[in-house]
Design a protein around this motif. Structure first.
Motif, PDB file in Angstrom:
ATOM      1  N   TYR A 134       0.807  -1.211   0.000  1.00 22.55           N
ATOM      2  CA  TYR A 134       0.000   0.000   0.000  1.00 22.55           C
ATOM      3  C   TYR A 134       0.843   1.264   0.000  1.00 22.55           C
ATOM      4  CZ  TYR A 134       0.643   1.019   5.025  1.00 22.55           C
ATOM      5  OH  TYR A 134       1.172   1.340   6.255  1.00 22.55           O
ATOM      6  N   LEU A 137       1.229   3.193  -3.093  1.00 24.15           N
ATOM      7  CA  LEU A 137      -0.005   3.732  -3.670  1.00 24.15           C
ATOM      8  C   LEU A 137      -0.513   4.972  -2.951  1.00 24.15           C
ATOM      9  CD1 LEU A 137      -1.786   0.250  -3.878  1.00 24.15           C
ATOM     10  CD2 LEU A 137      -0.566   1.402  -5.735  1.00 24.15           C
ATOM     11  N   ASP A 155      -7.845  -2.243  -4.342  1.00 26.76           N
ATOM     12  CA  ASP A 155      -8.202  -1.764  -5.680  1.00 26.76           C
ATOM     13  C   ASP A 155      -7.080  -1.961  -6.694  1.00 26.76           C
ATOM     14  OD1 ASP A 155     -10.680  -1.025  -4.783  1.00 26.76           O
ATOM     15  OD2 ASP A 155     -10.193   1.111  -4.549  1.00 26.76           O
ATOM     16  N   ALA A 156      -5.891  -2.293  -6.225  1.00 22.68           N
ATOM     17  CA  ALA A 156      -4.748  -2.509  -7.122  1.00 22.68           C
ATOM     18  C   ALA A 156      -4.665  -3.983  -7.516  1.00 22.68           C
ATOM     19  CB  ALA A 156      -3.459  -2.077  -6.433  1.00 22.68           C
ATOM     20  N   ASP A 157      -3.860  -4.265  -8.525  1.00 22.90           N
ATOM     21  CA  ASP A 157      -3.685  -5.642  -8.972  1.00 22.90           C
ATOM     22  C   ASP A 157      -2.942  -6.446  -7.914  1.00 22.90           C
ATOM     23  OD1 ASP A 157      -4.919  -5.107 -11.399  1.00 22.90           O
ATOM     24  OD2 ASP A 157      -3.021  -4.596 -12.396  1.00 22.90           O
TER      25      ASP A 157
END
Length: 347
Positions: A134, A137, A155-157
């Protein structure tokens, strides 16, 4: 599950204050001095033997420009990711009590927390969950709280398969403790695995400094405009509360060594029963919060920590010798830290 060692006599030998002749011939003092000659402001190495004997070696200064000697093993520092072993030990306490199953999905205890993903508790503690980092990001100008951090990761890959170190795993582990116990991970760890460590604490929401005696730290801070991405600045002031369950604890070398010695052989066996290959450190094997690492004198159990301006290694061997090393600066060669750590552990 947790039994803290009680030493009736604490023998402390601080070689940094020994006679110049003794310090000049001591191989560990030479290694610690090499760290500060390589550019870090201060270095501290503390060893606690199974019988409670403590020896500490220091070099450099606690604050540049002041001439103040480096602090001792009872002074505090940000232990960064060494926090993870404490959080993992807290989860293992819940496992021992039958309140958590390592093989169960996290959402067994916290429905909806991971958007329905079947990530197990074991996968969190071994960094095999596939959750991305995280920290990569975060927008420093946006909301800064655990829920926002987790949302960014979800929400990320995903990453993987296999081992992929991410602070996100322990962000979630802290939330798991809260769901199971009904209290925040800070309160729960204070009442359990940190109960006998009087100099270790979680910083409050508004705290940016370090309580009591401590050394200043120096590094490149990506969130400090004065660093401009590459300039070394004083990084002592940090929003420690935001580092949370993945890296927020403040402790002392002596407290950390006591903590490692508090882990019973059965607990360590349980935490290292099913390790997975880890890339950092190379040759290490990741257990439940613990890294099993091969040294010339045999395997040790350890973890490392790093924040802008401080690097640390901490762990113990099978016999119970505990070692904590940290430097206040940016080492030119990270492997030099392992060299000092191994010399102390294997001497």
């Amino acid at each position: 599950m947790r039994q803290y060692l009680a030493a009736t006599v604490l023998a402390s030998v601080v070689l940094a204050s020994a006679s110049p002749a003794l310090a000049a011939t001591d191989p560990l003092q030479k290694k610690v001095d090499q760290m500060t000659r390589s550019g870090v402001a201060g270095a501290l190495l503390s060893v606690r033997e199974p019988d409670g004997t403590v020896r500490t070696w220091t070099s450099g200064t606690a604050e540049r420009g002041t001439g103040r000697p480096m602090v001792g093993a009872d002074a505090r520092f940000r232990i960064a990711s060494n926090t993870k072993i404490v959080v993992a030990a807290a989860v293992m306490r819940l496992v021992a009590e039958g309140r958590v199953d390592l093989g169960a999905p996290v959402e067994t205890y916290a429905p909806g927390l991971l958007d329905g993903r079947p990530i197990t508790v074991r996968q969190l503690l071994t960094h095999t969950s596939g959750l991305p980092e995280y920290l990569d990001l975060v927008d420093p100008k946006g909301p800064l709280d655990d829920r926002t951090f987790l949302r960014l990761a979800l929400d990320a890959d995903p990453v993987g398969p296999g081992w992929s170190y991410a602070n996100t795993n322990y962000l979630v582990a802290g939330m798991l403790i809260e769901k199971v116990t009904g209290q925040g991970f800070r309160s729960y760890t204070r009442q359990t695995v940190l109960r006998s460590l009087g100099d270790t604490y979680w910083p409050g929401k508004t705290e940016t400094g370090i309580r009591g005696e401590h050394a200043h730290t120096y590094g490149v801070d990506p969130f400090n405009p004065a660093s401009q991405g590459k300039k070394v600045v004083d990084t002592t002031q940090q929003p420690g509360y935001l580092f949370g369950a993945s890296g927020g604890l403040i402790s002392t070398p002596d407290d950390l060594n006591r903590f490692w010695q508090s882990l019973s052989p059965s607990t360590i066996k349980a935490m290292t029963a099913r390790t997975v290959p880890a890339e950092d450190p190379p040759q290490g094997r990741q257990g439940l919060g613990i890294v099993q690492y091969p040294l010339s004198c045999g395997p040790v159990y350890m973890h490392g920590g790093g924040l802008p301006g401080v690097r640390s290694l901490s762990g113990r061997d099978r016999a119970g010798r505990a070692v904590t090393l940290y430097v206040t600066g940016v080492p030119r060669d990270e492997q030099a830290l392992f060299s000092v750590f191994e010399a102390a552990m294997c001497r």
